[in-house]
Scaffold this active site. Sequence first.
Site, mmCIF file in Angstrom:
data_model
loop_
_atom_site.group_PDB
_atom_site.id
_atom_site.type_symbol
_atom_site.label_atom_id
_atom_site.label_comp_id
_atom_site.label_asym_id
_atom_site.label_seq_id
_atom_site.Cartn_x
_atom_site.Cartn_y
_atom_site.Cartn_z
ATOM 1 N N SER A 1 0.848 -1.193 0.000
ATOM 2 C CA SER A 1 0.000 0.000 0.000
ATOM 3 C C SER A 1 0.877 1.234 0.000
ATOM 4 O O SER A 1 1.998 1.205 0.540
ATOM 5 C CB SER A 1 -0.907 0.015 1.233
ATOM 6 O OG SER A 1 -1.572 1.264 1.373
ATOM 7 N N TYR B 1 -3.027 -0.856 10.221
ATOM 8 C CA TYR B 1 -3.004 -1.207 8.795
ATOM 9 C C TYR B 1 -1.716 -0.724 8.135
ATOM 10 O O TYR B 1 -1.035 -1.476 7.431
ATOM 11 C CB TYR B 1 -4.221 -0.603 8.100
ATOM 12 C CG TYR B 1 -4.268 -0.848 6.608
ATOM 13 C CD1 TYR B 1 -4.750 -2.046 6.101
ATOM 14 C CD2 TYR B 1 -3.843 0.129 5.709
ATOM 15 C CE1 TYR B 1 -4.798 -2.278 4.730
ATOM 16 C CE2 TYR B 1 -3.891 -0.089 4.344
ATOM 17 C CZ TYR B 1 -4.364 -1.297 3.853
ATOM 18 O OH TYR B 1 -4.408 -1.511 2.498
#
Length: 680
Positions: free
Chosen positions: A557, A570
């Site tokens: 990400s 996350y």
Amino acid sequence: MTEELPAGVAELIARSNRLGSDATVTNYGGGNTSAKVTQVNPATGTETELLYVKGSGGDLGTLKATGLAVLERDRLLGLDAVYRGVEHEDEMVGLFPFCSFGTGGATPSIDTPMHGLVDFDHVDHLHPDSVIALACAADGEELVQKIWGGTVGWVPWKRPGWELGKAMRELSAQPGVIGAVLGGHGLTAWGETSDEVEARSLQIIRQAQEYLDAQSVAEPFGPVVAGHEALDPAARRARAAELFPHLRGIASADRRQVGHFTDSDVVLDFLSREKLPQLVALGTSCPDHFLRTKVRPLLLDTAVDAPIDEVAARLAELHAEYRTEYQAYYDRHATPESPAIRGADPAIVLVPGVGMFSFGADKQTARVAGEFYVNAINVMRGAEGVSRYAPVSEADKFDVEYWQLEEDKLKRRPAPKALAGRIALVTGGASGIGLATVQVLAEHGANVIIADVNADGAEKVAEELGGPDKAVAVAINVTDFDQVKAGIAAGVVAFGGIDLIVNNAGITRAGSVTDTTLEDWDLQYSIMPRGSFLVTKAAEAALKAQGLGGDIINICSKNSVFAGPNNIAYSSAKAAQAHMVRLLAAELGEYGVRVNGINPDGVVRGSGIFSGGWGASRAKTYGVAEEDLGKYYAQRTVLKEEVLPEHIALAVLALTNGTLPITTGLLVPVDSGVPQAFMR
């Protein structure tokens, strides 16, 4: 070819589909059928007798009108005047197109004379196990005479072509003869109507099988050998998963192959019997068989429970012997005009107690090769039961395997796609980025293992991609190492190994340090960095055993480098996944395994994560409506474009399709340009 088919042609297609649907009648892609019909030639206004015959490379079971070659029969018969004898019969194939009617339909096959020279309106040429058992028996001619008393003729081995067509013409002209057994080859039958020839074909096949059943000795392959008994099903599958990457490695020494595993009762019984070694050495039977299976299989002779390192060492020895023998076979028979050797690796590997491993350029080819060897086993059993198995000579096999006409057929195949022969596993493959990725990989030729906690969703995707010859589904929760190992083993058994891993499974629970629970933290770490580790660890042995290199892609990400708000668990989990890319690249490079990562920006559309509450959370953080979140993300980028699942899938493709063959340890931003996430 007209849109509305003549009745005789419609009957031909229906008959072909029925005959081709039974593997004991004829194999996939094998055999051919024909019909002769009279039509008005629009160019002359006169009636013309036409031959409709299955074209080269077609399959009876799935035959359609477009798979038929269409020739004017009088012009085909006229080629007899220019035929220069058996030494020159190959040149006749080049003349078939000059006999075409209209556009001519499909490319005429080498078997066209067998149909065109016979005066009956309908002809079947098939490869039934029961008839080939007689065709490959040492005293096949006597057996055929004994069974049919002259109503079915015998033709000694002839390679397909004009000469064989002439033999069929002579036999079919004899009163009362309804067909012929072709030595070392198969069956040809003829009739005035489609129904008549189909009935005759099936009658001959049935009568041959009835004779074999009635006259066969009790154990045609000899007694069971101690230690060669089949393992129980679970143990067989576990051993197959362990062995398959090693076997695929030797089968892929010349070119990458996909595998298929068969552990049917027919195969396991054959592998347990005393005569196995000598029958394996004799090779397969008719031309359709050995064109798919090579002239003989490789037989593994280690104990069924031998340590895998011992098996790998023995395989290396057997493979070297096989390659040496195959090269010698080629050298014994090749002439200056012969096509170049096509590879010296086995297409079939037999492992007593476990099963048969077959290989091909794609899954369907591998599966069909295995089906052909099952037919060969049936043929050997029938022949050994009533006589002695005696296939055509090695020289005759070479003449077919390295026939220039077969080489020409191979050259007509379309070029392989970029990922042909590659086997990919994608976690989280049933939705979002994973779904887009499996679709792109399959589109470019890869076989795909769709791994997901949503087993039903994964099964649906596999079916949509084309079923078992293209994709399989495995239920995997990446936090459970036993599930991961079982899922990868199932994928390996399905396709023979694994080349490309996309660690895509993910989840998120947004929150600040204050809001993030220990459970939220542990869940995200267990799925993303730990899950990627477990999948890679479970696949490592297969990647190394194959010796074919490979690719591992972590879907990370832009959050792995961009410290966004209220996203501590996350983002840090993704950072761990991203650094794992560098660590694995350094560790696995010596095995030719490239490891790269992709850093997407938020993918809203089609995302299971965003639709599961993450979208609402991020929208609240940024103060926008949830339905506008994708637009919000796009507007903060340099390119002002929303990131979609297919963008990430295309990045996976670029990293694995040979475009970047020596790139490893790279993190690729796919984020439309988020300046805060620029790599530095």
